[in-house]
Design an enzyme around this catalytic site. Structure first.
Site, PDB file in Angstrom:
ATOM      1  N   ARG A  64       0.886  -1.172   0.000  1.00 28.84           N
ATOM      2  CA  ARG A  64       0.000   0.000   0.000  1.00 28.84           C
ATOM      3  C   ARG A  64       0.914   1.209   0.000  1.00 28.84           C
ATOM      4  O   ARG A  64       1.773   1.339   0.871  1.00 28.84           O
ATOM      5  CB  ARG A  64      -0.874  -0.031   1.263  1.00 28.84           C
ATOM      6  CG  ARG A  64      -1.646   1.237   1.572  1.00 28.84           C
ATOM      7  CD  ARG A  64      -2.887   1.329   0.718  1.00 28.84           C
ATOM      8  NE  ARG A  64      -3.882   2.244   1.214  1.00 28.84           N
ATOM      9  CZ  ARG A  64      -3.806   3.560   1.153  1.00 28.84           C
ATOM     10  NH1 ARG A  64      -2.757   4.152   0.666  1.00 28.84           N
ATOM     11  NH2 ARG A  64      -4.790   4.299   1.613  1.00 28.84           N
ATOM     12  N   ASP A  69      -4.052   8.374  -0.775  1.00 30.21           N
ATOM     13  CA  ASP A  69      -5.317   7.659  -0.868  1.00 30.21           C
ATOM     14  C   ASP A  69      -5.881   7.969  -2.255  1.00 30.21           C
ATOM     15  O   ASP A  69      -6.140   9.132  -2.568  1.00 30.21           O
ATOM     16  CB  ASP A  69      -6.273   8.155   0.223  1.00 30.21           C
ATOM     17  CG  ASP A  69      -7.272   7.116   0.677  1.00 30.21           C
ATOM     18  OD1 ASP A  69      -7.216   5.975   0.181  1.00 30.21           O
ATOM     19  OD2 ASP A  69      -8.100   7.454   1.540  1.00 30.21           O
ATOM     20  N   GLU A  72     -11.382   5.005  -5.074  1.00 32.71           N
ATOM     21  CA  GLU A  72     -11.672   3.576  -4.925  1.00 32.71           C
ATOM     22  C   GLU A  72     -12.229   2.961  -6.212  1.00 32.71           C
ATOM     23  O   GLU A  72     -13.117   3.531  -6.836  1.00 32.71           O
ATOM     24  CB  GLU A  72     -12.687   3.364  -3.793  1.00 32.71           C
ATOM     25  CG  GLU A  72     -12.171   3.742  -2.426  1.00 32.71           C
ATOM     26  CD  GLU A  72     -11.029   2.864  -1.963  1.00 32.71           C
ATOM     27  OE1 GLU A  72     -11.170   1.616  -2.006  1.00 32.71           O
ATOM     28  OE2 GLU A  72      -9.991   3.413  -1.559  1.00 32.71           O
ATOM     29  N   ARG A 112      -1.186  -5.600   4.609  1.00 30.35           N
ATOM     30  CA  ARG A 112      -0.369  -5.077   3.510  1.00 30.35           C
ATOM     31  C   ARG A 112       0.805  -4.285   4.085  1.00 30.35           C
ATOM     32  O   ARG A 112       0.696  -3.689   5.163  1.00 30.35           O
ATOM     33  CB  ARG A 112      -1.192  -4.137   2.613  1.00 30.35           C
ATOM     34  CG  ARG A 112      -2.345  -4.799   1.937  1.00 30.35           C
ATOM     35  CD  ARG A 112      -3.156  -3.805   1.129  1.00 30.35           C
ATOM     36  NE  ARG A 112      -3.733  -2.767   1.998  1.00 30.35           N
ATOM     37  CZ  ARG A 112      -4.579  -1.838   1.591  1.00 30.35           C
ATOM     38  NH1 ARG A 112      -4.935  -1.772   0.326  1.00 30.35           N
ATOM     39  NH2 ARG A 112      -5.064  -0.954   2.438  1.00 30.35           N
TER      40      ARG A 112
END
Length: 189
Positions: A64, A69, A72, A112
């Protein structure tokens, strides 16, 4: 480094705390902030890298990207966010099939490896994948729990501010179209 890490479970807390760099090849990009790395220790740099997608979880490290971010992608019956496909494609164009340097910073709640991932294109300078995602306006700074910035928060804020000002990527969406990945995840729990 003599041992090849098969998965993130093989990477000890001691290794993470020491932020010991390791290298590998990116064999898959799941979305705009997650990828899979096939670790290649120095004695194994020229080994055959897996090409089939099936079973990657057994012999690759789920990474990750730290500090960002991205929108999605559609999963678990939930719709994709605007520009999620573009974010995934952009990251894939930057790192897929390339040798990368991974600096482990933590592990997340899904196991992750949260890490800084850098790469080089041809003979150019080394680039940070998270910085490039922010620069393109295809990610925001991750502000959630256990956020890892590796001492670069002010630099990240400058990169994000420049992308906002230029209305790149998500920052160019019309009012009402943009929802941060964090807001989207909260709303679609």
């Amino acid at each position: 480094m003599l041992k090849r890490y098969q998965t993130s479970a093989d990477i000890s807390e001691r290794t993470i705390k020491s932020q010991k760099l390791f290298h590998g090849y990116v064999v898959d990009v799941s979305d705009g902030d997650t990828l899979r790395v096939y670790h290649t220790p120095f004695w194994n740099w020229f080994s055959t890298v897996p090409v089939k997608k099936r079973g990657l979880a057994k012999y690759t490290i789920s990474v990750r990207l730290s500090c960002v971010d991205a929108p999605e992608v559609a999963h678990f019956g939930k719709p994709a966010q605007p520009l999620s496909a573009e974010a995934k494609d952009f990251l894939a164009k930057q790192v897929l099939g390339r040798r990368v340097c991974v600096k482990p910073l933590a592990k997340d709640q899904y196991g992750r490896l949260v890490a800084s991932v850098t790469y080089r294109r041809l003979l150019g300078p080394r680039k940070d994948a998270a910085h490039e995602m922010l620069r393109a306006g295809l990610a925001t700074i991750y502000r959630g729990g256990n956020a890892q910035y590796d001492g670069q928060l002010s630099k990240l804020e400058k990169i994000e501010a420049a992308a906002k000002k230029a209305k790149k990527g998500i920052w160019g969406l019309k009012k009402g179209q943009y929802e941060s990945p964090a807001e989207y995840k909260r709303k679609n729990k």
